[in-house]
Design an enzyme around this catalytic site. Structure first.
Site, PDB file in Angstrom:
ATOM      1  CG  MET A  61      44.709  28.461 -15.895  1.00 20.17           C
ATOM      2  SD  MET A  61      42.920  29.144 -15.646  1.00 20.17           S
ATOM      3  CE  MET A  61      43.163  29.588 -13.945  1.00 20.17           C
ATOM      4  CG  LEU A  63      46.594  38.209 -17.946  1.00 22.10           C
ATOM      5  CD1 LEU A  63      47.062  39.561 -17.120  1.00 22.10           C
ATOM      6  CD2 LEU A  63      45.336  38.484 -18.218  1.00 22.10           C
ATOM      7  CG  ASN A  78      38.552  33.081 -21.077  1.00 22.31           C
ATOM      8  OD1 ASN A  78      38.860  32.065 -20.902  1.00 22.31           O
ATOM      9  ND2 ASN A  78      38.303  33.731 -19.809  1.00 22.31           N
ATOM     10  CG  HIS A  80      35.536  33.911 -15.947  1.00 24.72           C
ATOM     11  ND1 HIS A  80      36.783  33.548 -15.381  1.00 24.72           N
ATOM     12  CD2 HIS A  80      34.741  34.730 -14.864  1.00 24.72           C
ATOM     13  CE1 HIS A  80      36.822  34.063 -14.176  1.00 24.72           C
ATOM     14  NE2 HIS A  80      35.796  34.771 -13.776  1.00 24.72           N
TER      15      HIS A  80
HETATM   16  C1  GRF Z   1      36.635  26.255 -16.608  1.00 25.73           C
HETATM   17  O1  GRF Z   1      35.762  26.515 -15.280  1.00 25.73           O
HETATM   18  C2  GRF Z   1      36.706  27.753 -17.230  1.00 25.73           C
HETATM   19  O2  GRF Z   1      35.502  28.563 -17.035  1.00 25.73           O
HETATM   20  C3  GRF Z   1      37.992  28.326 -16.560  1.00 25.73           C
HETATM   21  O3  GRF Z   1      38.642  27.589 -16.157  1.00 25.73           O
HETATM   22  C4  GRF Z   1      37.892  26.016 -15.928  1.00 25.73           C
HETATM   23  C5  GRF Z   1      38.601  25.157 -17.014  1.00 25.73           C
HETATM   24  O4  GRF Z   1      38.431  23.909 -16.952  1.00 25.73           O
HETATM   25  N1  GRF Z   1      38.602  29.409 -17.321  1.00 25.73           N
HETATM   26  P1  GRF Z   1      38.388  22.658 -17.743  1.00 25.73           P
HETATM   27  O5  GRF Z   1      39.926  22.604 -18.012  1.00 25.73           O
HETATM   28  O6  GRF Z   1      37.925  23.055 -19.386  1.00 25.73           O
HETATM   29  O7  GRF Z   1      37.669  21.443 -17.281  1.00 25.73           O
END
Ligand code: GRF
Length: 159
Positions: A61, A63, A78, A80
């Site tokens: 989370m 940058l 990444n 998303h």
């Molecule tokens: C996922 O939905 C991903 O796309 C986003 O953050 C979430 C992470 O989920 N960047 P997890 O920690 O892998 O369950």
């Protein structure tokens, strides 16, 4: 060797780990460094010491600064929870529901210095249901992510 950066609950990490053995791990708390540049440099050094060639952000989370990205050119990906370039950022699922979109999905993309802005590598769509909540929609998106991310990582490693 693949490096994986995580901030969240780590379900995407679990999807990547399905076939892995013992995994070296380390925590890089921002509070332990002068600034993000210092922290990113330390993280990059740690990964390079393991000869990491591909870095996967699996719910990471923050940058990444050039102190990190310049050490892994075109080698940071990444995942998303939206159809990028629509709905970048940390609240993508809620924002898609607020906007009333009929389709959502998951995207795997190369990482640059922007917010979820690098070139798209793979994308998969799903329909949004009338009764979806952020939780139900995110759950279905994660089911896609858990297939899509390992597939793309496998393809990149085979190059
Ligand atoms: C996922 O939905 C991903 O796309 C986003 O953050 C979430 C992470 O989920 N960047 P997890 O920690 O892998 O369950």
């Amino acid at each position: 060797m693949i490096g994986v950066l995580v901030s969240g609950t780590g379900t995407n990490l679990q999807a990547l780990l399905a076939r892995a053995g013992a995994i070296p791990t380390a925590a890089f708390e921002l509070a332990d460094y002068a600034d993000r540049v210092d922290r990113d440099a330390a993280m990059a050094e740690w990964l390079l010491a393991y000869d990491v060639r591909l870095v996967v952000l699996a719910g990471y989370m923050h940058l990444l600064t050039p102190a990190f990205l310049d050490r892994f050119p075109n080698a940071v990906v990444n995942v998303h929870p939206s159809l990028l370039p629509q709905f970048p950022g940390a609240h993508a699922v809620e924002e898609q529901l607020e906007a009333g979109v009929s389709e959502s999905g998951a995207t795997v993309h190369l990482v640059d210095e922007g917010v979820d802005s690098g070139p798209v590598l793979a994308q998969e769509r799903i329909a949004v249901r009338a009764d979806d909540t952020p939780e139900t929609l995110h759950q279905r998106i994660k089911e896609i992510e858990h297939r899509l991310l390992p597939r793309v990582v496998e393809e990149l490693c085979a190059r």
